[in-house]
Design a protein around this motif. Structure first.
Motif, PDB file in Angstrom:
ATOM      1  N   PHE B 222     -27.120  36.959  71.696  1.00 40.03           N
ATOM      2  CA  PHE B 222     -25.859  37.699  71.771  1.00 40.03           C
ATOM      3  C   PHE B 222     -25.006  37.201  72.941  1.00 40.03           C
ATOM      4  O   PHE B 222     -23.789  37.254  72.888  1.00 40.03           O
ATOM      5  CB  PHE B 222     -26.104  39.199  71.902  1.00 40.03           C
ATOM      6  CG  PHE B 222     -26.605  39.836  70.633  1.00 40.03           C
ATOM      7  CD1 PHE B 222     -25.965  39.575  69.429  1.00 40.03           C
ATOM      8  CD2 PHE B 222     -27.695  40.686  70.637  1.00 40.03           C
ATOM      9  CE1 PHE B 222     -26.413  40.155  68.243  1.00 40.03           C
ATOM     10  CE2 PHE B 222     -28.148  41.267  69.460  1.00 40.03           C
ATOM     11  CZ  PHE B 222     -27.512  41.001  68.260  1.00 40.03           C
ATOM     12  N   LEU B 223     -25.672  36.740  73.991  1.00 44.27           N
ATOM     13  CA  LEU B 223     -24.917  36.191  75.113  1.00 44.27           C
ATOM     14  C   LEU B 223     -24.318  34.832  74.768  1.00 44.27           C
ATOM     15  O   LEU B 223     -23.255  34.462  75.243  1.00 44.27           O
ATOM     16  CB  LEU B 223     -25.822  36.057  76.341  1.00 44.27           C
ATOM     17  CG  LEU B 223     -26.135  37.341  77.128  1.00 44.27           C
ATOM     18  CD1 LEU B 223     -27.240  37.101  78.134  1.00 44.27           C
ATOM     19  CD2 LEU B 223     -24.887  37.882  77.827  1.00 44.27           C
ATOM     20  N   LEU B 224     -25.033  34.095  73.914  1.00 43.56           N
ATOM     21  CA  LEU B 224     -24.546  32.767  73.529  1.00 43.56           C
ATOM     22  C   LEU B 224     -23.304  32.864  72.646  1.00 43.56           C
ATOM     23  O   LEU B 224     -22.420  32.028  72.718  1.00 43.56           O
ATOM     24  CB  LEU B 224     -25.651  31.993  72.790  1.00 43.56           C
ATOM     25  CG  LEU B 224     -26.734  31.352  73.661  1.00 43.56           C
ATOM     26  CD1 LEU B 224     -27.892  30.863  72.803  1.00 43.56           C
ATOM     27  CD2 LEU B 224     -26.160  30.204  74.481  1.00 43.56           C
ATOM     28  N   LYS B 225     -23.261  33.879  71.818  1.00 45.20           N
ATOM     29  CA  LYS B 225     -22.149  34.004  70.864  1.00 45.20           C
ATOM     30  C   LYS B 225     -20.945  34.640  71.524  1.00 45.20           C
ATOM     31  O   LYS B 225     -21.046  35.696  72.136  1.00 45.20           O
ATOM     32  CB  LYS B 225     -22.590  34.864  69.672  1.00 45.20           C
ATOM     33  CG  LYS B 225     -22.889  34.056  68.423  1.00 45.20           C
ATOM     34  CD  LYS B 225     -23.189  34.974  67.252  1.00 45.20           C
ATOM     35  CE  LYS B 225     -21.951  35.255  66.444  1.00 45.20           C
ATOM     36  NZ  LYS B 225     -21.567  34.116  65.597  1.00 45.20           N
ATOM     37  N   TYR B 231     -20.215  42.686  74.867  1.00 42.58           N
ATOM     38  CA  TYR B 231     -21.114  43.821  74.598  1.00 42.58           C
ATOM     39  C   TYR B 231     -22.504  43.522  75.157  1.00 42.58           C
ATOM     40  O   TYR B 231     -23.165  44.372  75.746  1.00 42.58           O
ATOM     41  CB  TYR B 231     -21.214  44.088  73.101  1.00 42.58           C
ATOM     42  CG  TYR B 231     -19.870  44.343  72.461  1.00 42.58           C
ATOM     43  CD1 TYR B 231     -19.334  45.627  72.428  1.00 42.58           C
ATOM     44  CD2 TYR B 231     -19.143  43.298  71.919  1.00 42.58           C
ATOM     45  CE1 TYR B 231     -18.092  45.857  71.865  1.00 42.58           C
ATOM     46  CE2 TYR B 231     -17.896  43.518  71.345  1.00 42.58           C
ATOM     47  CZ  TYR B 231     -17.369  44.795  71.321  1.00 42.58           C
ATOM     48  OH  TYR B 231     -16.148  45.012  70.769  1.00 42.58           O
ATOM     49  N   ALA B 232     -22.933  42.291  74.909  1.00 35.73           N
ATOM     50  CA  ALA B 232     -24.262  41.910  75.380  1.00 35.73           C
ATOM     51  C   ALA B 232     -24.333  42.032  76.891  1.00 35.73           C
ATOM     52  O   ALA B 232     -25.343  42.470  77.452  1.00 35.73           O
ATOM     53  CB  ALA B 232     -24.584  40.484  74.948  1.00 35.73           C
ATOM     54  N   TYR B 233     -23.247  41.657  77.549  1.00 31.73           N
ATOM     55  CA  TYR B 233     -23.299  41.714  79.009  1.00 31.73           C
ATOM     56  C   TYR B 233     -23.351  43.161  79.504  1.00 31.73           C
ATOM     57  O   TYR B 233     -24.044  43.466  80.469  1.00 31.73           O
ATOM     58  CB  TYR B 233     -22.118  40.967  79.639  1.00 31.73           C
ATOM     59  CG  TYR B 233     -22.383  40.684  81.097  1.00 31.73           C
ATOM     60  CD1 TYR B 233     -23.367  39.768  81.458  1.00 31.73           C
ATOM     61  CD2 TYR B 233     -21.728  41.372  82.104  1.00 31.73           C
ATOM     62  CE1 TYR B 233     -23.668  39.530  82.780  1.00 31.73           C
ATOM     63  CE2 TYR B 233     -22.023  41.143  83.434  1.00 31.73           C
ATOM     64  CZ  TYR B 233     -22.989  40.224  83.779  1.00 31.73           C
ATOM     65  OH  TYR B 233     -23.305  39.997  85.086  1.00 31.73           O
ATOM     66  N   VAL B 234     -22.652  44.043  78.806  1.00 33.68           N
ATOM     67  CA  VAL B 234     -22.771  45.474  79.147  1.00 33.68           C
ATOM     68  C   VAL B 234     -24.228  45.912  78.987  1.00 33.68           C
ATOM     69  O   VAL B 234     -24.791  46.610  79.836  1.00 33.68           O
ATOM     70  CB  VAL B 234     -21.837  46.333  78.257  1.00 33.68           C
ATOM     71  CG1 VAL B 234     -22.127  47.814  78.464  1.00 33.68           C
ATOM     72  CG2 VAL B 234     -20.385  46.019  78.573  1.00 33.68           C
ATOM     73  N   ALA B 235     -24.858  45.445  77.902  1.00 33.40           N
ATOM     74  CA  ALA B 235     -26.267  45.784  77.672  1.00 33.40           C
ATOM     75  C   ALA B 235     -27.139  45.231  78.801  1.00 33.40           C
ATOM     76  O   ALA B 235     -28.078  45.892  79.254  1.00 33.40           O
ATOM     77  CB  ALA B 235     -26.728  45.236  76.325  1.00 33.40           C
TER      78      ALA B 235
END
Lengths: 382, 450
Positions: B222-225, B231-235
């Motif tokens: 998710f970080l790659l996309k 969103y991934a970074y919030v996660a």
């Protein structure tokens, strides 16, 4: 809104769920019946108010009585006052066995055990301290020169016959100094107990019940560690392991002279039994005031559902069963452990082996199930 | 072959690596300061009488009072890396000093220390000082707005490896089907504000277990996309802050939060640098310039980076070469991104005897610190090392060829304790090696999965 594809929604949902978990905590959801026994605060209150403080209070009654008997003996050393002193000493020593395990908070701060019950008594050291009334009682070398073991030596161990003992307190050249040393010992015991009990009755009680975590400085954490250490080092090792040679032997020899109450002899089992029973009662949360069980290690472990996965038996029941086996072994022994070691040391070793099993359960199974930490340092999961 | 060559020749903005260098250096500097101010240099490396070295690294020992100097070098090197001052020397010093510290005593082994060591090792090979560094400010010829793309990608791939292996390690029956060890750990924090009361519920332990596993397995992708990245970074932030609140894992959560920035695009990092430059009042570098490895360096560097990744892929799988359960024997457990997987507690009581009838049951507290004792009691290689310490000590005390036995009792993830080491084995006769330790008793249970 092309970026709102399904993956986004899933991810946002995941993040949202974590947010909900976070937020839910703020609403009052603590009404679940399972949650209550896991609340450590009532357990700490029960320990403080119904076990620890009443135990120290009971001990103070016996220590006061012993001090009075000691004063009477010092005023007039006779066979009668000596005998009264001894009786009061036995009563106080027995009651001490119910508080020795509480080496947390004030007990730990004053390291009260070091000044009450380090044995075997140091005979030469005691002689030296009698001769020097200003000798420092607080240094480690002084531990076995005071407390119950030193009194044991002074009222039971100076000679065989009572008349011969009395000589040391009447006509002997250093009789006055010896009597003064007895007073030094009882004064010191009273002072220390007053400090410890005073702090428990003062501010420390509140500190104790508010430190509800499970880290190393929390009350439950301190108690678990103090309790397990006491059971291991002061019941198992001190009372059984060292005298029987289970812990040390040099060229195969055992150490019967290292039993508790070595000079009095016939109370070593009573002391051990009392100490063990007090530890068992504490595990089960038995109130000293009402004899009813309250929140305890047992109820906490039960609430955690700690159990043997293969049989379903509760961990608390397994520990209690092991306590019973150990207790039964202790009861088979002679009232005089010195005699027991000499006559049938195997029985001592067998008792030691059962105590050892309980030690493992307390130090590993109980501590692990409760998730008690032992250091402040970072740890990423063993 | 051509595609590989084409890939190697590709270049990209130097900004992400520069930001990473600064952030990583600052985090490490803070880590050392925190470690120092907590008094851990003394309690972990000066106070103990004995240390547990890693097999093959027995020469790495604390340096007495000079251990402070070692940490000083480490802190200074971290600062210099952040500044980009004498970069190559600084990053090599940082790698060596940090790794040395990590190797001094096994009892302090943490996966995140290993992670830091490995990132330092990578950074030695990367031109991280070409942009936004004191080196480049002093020496124009070093300046580079662009660097080979592989320099950024290798960090990304490494972080992916870490997360995915950490996630795979959680794909086991204890973690997913029994919510262990979170089920034990979470109720211990039930007095926390806000979330405390929830932690008593078993479903919460399950939720965290599954959530944690899925997080580790999915987050790098998710970080790659680009579309999922914010969103991934919030996660990433939520997850790591939560773990920081619940578990004693020190700086690790923050290091991971910062590390994940590497996945953001060049523009993001260029903006950060622009803002930082404003603060420092330094001028923006004018001309665009591309850093290129020389043909030999290119071959060497890309080869080294590839080898590094291959080793990283292989190392966590080495446990497969050993019989028995890896959680129990811990053969192949370390350096494998197995994080927060076990509640393991142990009791190890050693008896030393000799032919002359001398016998002593050892009080571990006279030899080890509480942390060392706790770690030793559950890890067979540490039990063996300690047995040899005792053998040497009691030989000096007059025991004739002392024999060393251990009464061990270990509980793992809520199971009742049981002996871990054969009590009949004289450990003084056993030697350390990479072979399976036959005196470790079988686990007699089955943890399915990785």
């Amino acid at each position: 809104m092309s970026f709102l594809n399904r993956k986004h929604i899933g991810l946002a949902g995941f993040i949202g769920l974590m947010g909900i978990v976070w937020a839910c905590g703020s609403s009052d959801s603590g009404t679940d019946p399972v949650a209550d026994p896991l609340d450590r605060k009532p357990m700490l209150e029960h320990w403080a108010d119904n076990i620890i403080i009443p135990s120290y209070t009971n001990f103070k009654v016996k220590l006061d009585a012993m001090t009075a008997a000691s004063d009477a003996f010092r005023a007039n050393p006779t066979t009668t006052t000596l005998s009264d002193f001894r009786t009061a000493w036995v009563n106080a020593y027995t009651e001490w066995q119910k508080v020795e395990m509480f080496e947390v908070g004030p007990g730990d701060k004053y390291t009260i055990r070091n000044f009450f019950n380090i044995y075997p008594a140091d005979e030469a050291g005691i002689a030296e301290y009698i001769a020097n009334p200003t000798a420092n009682m607080a240094v480690p070398a002084a531990y076995p020169r005071q407390g119950f073991p030193a009194l044991d030596y002074l009222i039971n161990g100076l000679a065989e016959a009572d008349e011969d003992i009395l000589v040391y307190y009447t006509t002997d050249a250093s009789a006055a100094q010896r009597l003064a040393y007895v007073k030094r010992i009882t004064d010191r015991m009273n002072d220390l107990l007053a400090s410890v009990l005073g702090e428990w009755k003062g501010d420390y009680r509140e500190t104790f019940v508010t430190k509800t975590g499970l880290d190393i400085s929390s009350s439950t954490g301190l108690m678990v560690n103090a309790y397990a250490l006491y059971y291991e080092r002061f019941i198992r090792s001190g009372k059984f392991g060292i005298p029987s040679g289970a812990l040390t032997s040099t060229g195969g020899t055992k150490h019967p002279e290292k039993v508790e109450a070595y000079y009095k002899r016939d109370i070593s089992r009573t002391l051990a039994e009392t100490a063990h029973q007090a530890a068992v009662n504490f595990f089960n949360g038995v109130s000293v005031l009402t004899a009813q069980e309250g929140p305890s290690f047992k109820s906490y472990l039960d609430a955690l559902d700690a159990k043997d996965g293969s049989t379903g038996t509760a961990l608390s029941a397994i520990i209690d069963a092991q306590f019973s086996v150990a207790d039964a072994k202790i009861k088979t022994l002679s009232v005089d452990f010195y005699e027991q070691v000499q006559a049938n040391n195997q029985a001592m070793l067998d008792t030691y082996a059962e105590l050892q099993k309980a030690v493992r359960m307390l130090k590993v199974d109980m501590t692990s199930a409760m998730s008690v930490t032992i250091t402040y340092t970072d740890n990423d999961g063993d | 072959m051509q595609t590989i060559e084409r890939y190697i020749s590709k270049s990209t903005s130097a900004a992400p690596l520069a930001v990473f260098r600064v952030a990583f250096g600052v985090m490490l500097l803070l880590s050392v300061i925190r470690f120092w101010s907590n008094g851990w240099i003394k309690t972990l490396y000066i106070d103990p009488k004995y240390f547990f070295p890693f097999y093959g690294f027995e020469f790495v020992k604390p340096l007495g009072a000079y251990t402070y100097a070692l940490f000083g070098v480490c802190a200074l090197a971290a600062l210099f890396v952040a500044l980009g001052l004498f970069y190559r020397a600084a990053i090599i010093s940082l790698f060596v000093s940090f790794t040395y510290i990590e190797l001094m005593d096994k009892s302090t082994y943490l996966n995140h220390y290993y992670f830091v060591s490995m990132v330092c090792l990578l950074l030695i090979f990367l031109p991280a000082n070409g942009c936004f560094s004191v080196d480049a400010w002093r020496n124009k010829s070093l300046r580079a707005t662009h660097i080979p793309r592989v320099c950024i990608d290798v960090l990304k791939v490494f972080v992916c490896i870490v997360y995915v292996y950490a996630g795979l390690a959680k794909v086991n029956s204890d973690w997913l089907l029994h919510a262990q060890p979170l089920r034990i750990w979470l109720p211990a924090h039930n007095d926390m504000p806000l979330i405390g009361p929830l932690l008593n519920y078993t479903w919460v332990a399950f939720f965290f277990s599954w959530g944690g596993c899925l997080y580790d397995l999915c987050i790098p992708f998710f970080l790659l996309k680009k579309t999922t990245r914010p969103y991934a970074y919030v996660a990433v932030i939520v997850f790591h802050v939560l773990t920081a609140a619940l578990f004693p894992i020190g700086m690790f959560p923050y290091i991971m939060i910062v590390t994940a920035l590497i996945f953001f695009p060049a523009e993001f990092h260029e903006t950060i640098i622009r803002h930082l430059r404003k603060i420092f009042g330094s001028a923006t570098s004018d001309a665009s310039s591309v850093y290129r490895f020389s043909p030999i360096a290119s071959k060497f560097t890309t080869g080294a980076l590839a080898a590094f990744l291959v080793i990283q892929l292989a190392l966590p799988l080495r446990y497969l070469l050993y019989p028995g359960e890896v959680f129990w024997t811990e053969e192949g457990y370390r350096f494998s991104w197995r994080v927060m997987l076990m509640e393991k507690a142990g009791f190890a009581e050693f008896t030393v005897k000799d032919e002359a009838g001398n016998r002593v049951v050892v009080n571990n507290k006279t030899f080890l610190t509480p942390l060392q004792e706790k770690m030793m009691a559950t890890q067979p290689d540490m039990i063996l090392h300690y047995a040899h310490v005792l053998e040497a000590y009691f030989a000096e005390q007059g025991f004739q060829s002392p024999r060393v036995y251990v009464d061990s009792y270990v509980a793992l993830n809520g199971r009742l304790g049981k002996p871990m080491v054969d009590p009949a084995t004289d450990l003084s006769k056993q030697t350390e090696s990479f072979h399976h330790k036959s005196w470790v008793l079988p686990f007699n249970d089955d943890i399915k999965g990785f």
